[in-house]
Design a protein around this motif. Structure first.
Motif, PDB file in Angstrom:
ATOM      1  N   UNK A  17     -15.120  -0.356  15.166  1.00  0.00           N
ATOM      2  CA  UNK A  17     -14.960  -0.211  13.720  1.00  0.00           C
ATOM      3  C   UNK A  17     -15.529  -1.413  12.978  1.00  0.00           C
ATOM      4  N   UNK A  18     -15.467  -2.585  13.623  1.00  0.00           N
ATOM      5  CA  UNK A  18     -16.077  -3.762  13.011  1.00  0.00           C
ATOM      6  C   UNK A  18     -17.568  -3.529  12.806  1.00  0.00           C
ATOM      7  N   UNK A  19     -18.197  -3.022  13.836  1.00  0.00           N
ATOM      8  CA  UNK A  19     -19.623  -2.728  13.772  1.00  0.00           C
ATOM      9  C   UNK A  19     -19.912  -1.658  12.727  1.00  0.00           C
ATOM     10  N   UNK A  20     -19.082  -0.602  12.745  1.00  0.00           N
ATOM     11  CA  UNK A  20     -19.272   0.474  11.775  1.00  0.00           C
ATOM     12  C   UNK A  20     -19.098  -0.043  10.356  1.00  0.00           C
ATOM     13  N   UNK A  21     -18.070  -0.862  10.151  1.00  0.00           N
ATOM     14  CA  UNK A  21     -17.813  -1.408   8.819  1.00  0.00           C
ATOM     15  C   UNK A  21     -18.980  -2.263   8.336  1.00  0.00           C
ATOM     16  N   UNK A  22     -19.523  -3.066   9.245  1.00  0.00           N
ATOM     17  CA  UNK A  22     -20.666  -3.918   8.932  1.00  0.00           C
ATOM     18  C   UNK A  22     -21.845  -3.067   8.487  1.00  0.00           C
ATOM     19  N   UNK A  23     -22.057  -1.969   9.228  1.00  0.00           N
ATOM     20  CA  UNK A  23     -23.152  -1.070   8.889  1.00  0.00           C
ATOM     21  C   UNK A  23     -22.902  -0.421   7.514  1.00  0.00           C
ATOM     22  N   UNK A  24     -21.672   0.028   7.289  1.00  0.00           N
ATOM     23  CA  UNK A  24     -21.359   0.688   6.017  1.00  0.00           C
ATOM     24  C   UNK A  24     -21.569  -0.261   4.839  1.00  0.00           C
ATOM     25  N   UNK A  25     -21.116  -1.517   5.004  1.00  0.00           N
ATOM     26  CA  UNK A  25     -21.290  -2.490   3.927  1.00  0.00           C
ATOM     27  C   UNK A  25     -22.774  -2.690   3.638  1.00  0.00           C
TER      28      UNK A  25
END
Lengths: 503, 217
Positions: A419-427
């Motif tokens: 989710x950290x990676x996903x969140x980074x991508x979303x941001x």
């Protein structure tokens, strides 16, 4: 009079040595993370959730609440002295606060921020206490259909008030709702979207999502922009504002308090929006707006009062209706769930100790925070010399241990990293993850209420708009639709974007 | 950062990619709930809500994507695509290694495989960080930060149960230190040892968390 009796009861709960200590810990941790840029209340509360296992629910929530409003006090210190927002809710404080500090008025700025926060905090606390009873009785009249529609309204408000693109905010809401359906179906026991993975059968653990999106993703983003810290070096003196300063700041504090209280209650609001809104308001009604950006005291007093007022009043929908108005309150739902408390109107009737104790502790916490922040400001400033390269590995380790401890499940740690990676991508793609977190928490309850309502109406989807049977639901849906239409109307969008413009 | 392609057509790469990502997520969700009933007796079944949300997400994704073709907007960091793609691959490999070794352990009854999986996790995450760090033209994909952060967390996840917090903590912090461009390995080791000691006293000690402290061989 009943209010006073209840408050007295609350204070009796809050002043036990244990609860005072927990309140103090919460306020200290809140100030700490408020001062330190790069870690916010969402990640911190999520990180500390597992630690509260052994505490009783009241004590645990007193401590976690302290972190949120404590961060509002700490954030201003960094904003004023370093020109760097310690918290996103003090972004606007940095504009005029740091200019004041450069002119040697750091002490005044800090004092005004703390005094404003305290006045706003007191007002906010009283508001929570006063609105608790009436809102609870309203909520008790709600059926499943009404609840569903209320949550729809909440999500629509979150869309309207979110910063950035409306479309992207709606997309995040849908993503959160979709994620909330992962796991075992409540009625049939079927596995939904679990990849056959056993740890996913109970659904995504809330903490992994919150910690990944707000803890890890933030670290990834912070590491990209190496910040320059413009620390005001001279010693902070003159912590007492002059009479003229107070006279100048008082109306701004009053306006910030009222505006912040309102924006805190509204879903999608919270401390960040309150601060932005207050700054815009102050600038707009000022006699000489050109002073703003050059060290106007009202530019500190307004936003700092507003963010703390909002931090208190955002507890109102959570405690009375069971609906988290923003991402921090969504984490509080996670905390309550861990302790077996269902957020909603029954808290006040079934757990009066918790309800009134928490409210009383907020005022005590605010009082402590003035003392923690003003005379001890030097101590907090020294903390800012800790380099980020030491801060983030420590945060990572704490997060990893915290996530692992929820279920003793290494998979949860892997999921957090994911989710950290996903969140980074979303941001990076211009999405704002906060509405997603709220939608994720609401999603589960929403689906449950939706299916209950459908069952009661024998599958009639128009039951939510049937005024004769569900008048509350009908009104809420109509309001939601109107708001949503307004949100995509160009004229209103322009106004909304103006609020978020920093200078 | 405004992407203006030759020919002068206005478009926002960021929105186009964002829309595509949303459609991808929605498609994956629809595929995963394919076997669940879409509607039941009273209108709702286990598969209804996920489908509704996924259709909504896909529609929004398409809308965002189309609007990305029509208006001018920011591009994406050139490092975004390779780093996200690389990390997802990294993730899947790590997961497969663990799954494979676990099932091997189950079928052969040799518990030692669990330890091997921890070791492999360590070598892979450490190795990737080292490679990313040592590349000529250091950190050319902008991946060093994300790799080190996620590598350290994954390392923790894969090893803590078998090696215990006391052993896992130091290498985890050292790996994460690679994410920053400052500091030295000595500093990382000292800081890692101090933090690990602190956490060992705090979490299993004072707070009584049931986290393993020492290796369980």
């Amino acid at each position: 009079m009943e209010l006073l009796t209840n408050l007295a009861h609350g204070f009796a709960v809050a002043v036990t040595p244990m609860n005072i200590l927990l309140c103090l810990i919460g306020a200290l941790v809140g100030t700490l993370i408020g001062v330190l840029p790069g870690i916010g209340p969402i990640a911190t509360i999520a990180m500390l959730l597992p630690i509260t296992y052994k505490l009783d629910p009241t004590g645990a929530l007193i401590m976690l609440a302290g972190i949120y409003y404590g961060a509002q006090y700490g954030g201003s210190t960094t904003a004023i002295l370093v020109n760097l927002p310690g918290e996103s809710s003090s972004v606007v404080t940095a504009i005029d606060g740091h200019q004041m500090a450069k002119k040697g008025r750091a002490g005044t700025a800090l004092a005004i921020a703390a005094i404003g926060s305290f006045i706003a905090g007191t007002f906010g606390t009283i508001l929570v206490a006063a609105l608790g009873k009436p809102l609870t009785s309203v909520a008790q009249a709600f059926g499943p259909a009404d609840y569903f529609s209320l949550m729809v309204l909440g999500l629509v408000c979150a869309i309207v008030l979110a910063s950035g693109s409306v479309l992207k905010a709606i997309a995040m809401i849908f993503l959160g709702l979709l994620l909330s359906t992962i796991g075992t179906d409540l009625e049939t026991g079927e596995q939904r979207m679990t990849f056959g993975l056993l740890p996913l059968a109970d659904g995504i653990e809330f903490v992994t999502l919150a910690m990944g999106m707000f803890g890890f993703a933030e670290i990834l983003r912070n590491l990209e922009n190496t910040e320059s810290r413009d620390l005001v070096q001279q010693k902070v003196t003159n912590l007492m504002p002059t009479k003229a300063d107070m006279k100048e700041a008082a109306p701004a504090i009053a306006r910030g308090t009222v505006l912040g209280s309102i924006l805190g209650i509204l879903p999608g609001g919270g401390a960040v929006l309150a601060a932005f809104g207050a700054y815009t308001l102050e600038k707009k009604i000022a006699k000489n707006p050109q002073e703003f950006g050059k060290g106007a005291i009202r530019g500190v007093a307004g936003p700092e009062s507003a963010n703390n007022a909002a931090a208190q009043t955002s507890f109102i929908p959570l405690l009375t209706l069971g609906i988290p108005p923003n991402a921090v309150m969504a984490v509080m739902v996670g905390a309550m769930t861990i302790h077996g408390i269902v957020p909603g109107p029954q808290i006040m009737t079934k757990q009066p100790d918790l309800f009134w104790g928490l409210i009383a502790s907020m005022w005590i916490g605010n009082l402590m925070l003035v003392i923690i922040n003003l005379p001890l400001v030097g101590l907090w400033v020294r903390l800012l010399r800790v380099p980020y390269r030491m801060l983030f590995p420590a945060i990572l380790l704490f997060c990893a241990i915290g996530v692992y401890s929820i279920n003793n499940q290494p998979f949860d740690v892997v999921l957090t990293a994911f989710f950290g990676l996903t969140g980074y991508m979303l941001i990076k793609l211009g999405f704002e993850p906060a509405p997603m977190l709220v939608a994720f928490v609401l999603g589960k309850i929403m689906e449950e209420k939706l299916r209950q309502a459908m069952l009661l109406s024998r599958g009639d989807p128009w039951t939510f708009l049937d005024f004769s049977k569900h008048p509350i639901s009908t009104v809420l849906i109509v309001v939601s639709v109107v708001l949503l239409i307004l949100a995509v109307t160009p004229a209103l969008r322009k106004k909304r974007d103006e609020v978020f413009v920093e200078d | 950062m405004i992407a203006k392609p030759p020919g002068g057509r206005a478009r926002s790469i960021q929105d186009i990619v964002a829309g595509a990502v949303l459609i991808g997520i929605a498609a994956l969700a629809l595929y995963l709930v394919n076997h669940l009933p879409a509607a039941g007796r009273v209108g709702f079944a286990s598969g209804t809500a996920p489908r509704l949300f996924a259709y909504g997400l896909a529609a929004l994704g398409a809308w965002i994507m189309i609007s990305g073709f029509l208006k001018e907007g920011p591009g994406v960091d050139s490092s975004l695509a390779p780093s996200v793609a690389g990390l997802f691959v990294f993730f899947i490999v790590m997961w497969l290694v663990d799954q494979g070794l676990n099932s091997l352990a189950k079928s052969t009854g040799v518990v030692l495989f669990d330890k091997i999986s921890a070791l492999v996790g360590f070598i892979i995450s450490g190795g990737i960080v080292a490679v990313a760090n040592g590349f000529p033209g250091k950190d050319r994909f902008g991946m060093q930060g994300p790799l080190a952060i996620l590598g350290s967390v994954l390392f923790f996840a894969f090893t803590v149960r078998d090696l215990g917090l006391a052993v896992t903590g130091v290498p985890m912090i050292v790996i994460s230190y690679f994410a920053s461009r400052e500091g030295s390995i000595t500093e990382a080791l000292i800081f890692g040892a101090a933090m690990t000691a602190f956490c060992c006293v705090l979490f299993p000690g004072i707070l009584g968390q049931p986290i393993p402290l020492w290796p369980t061989f």
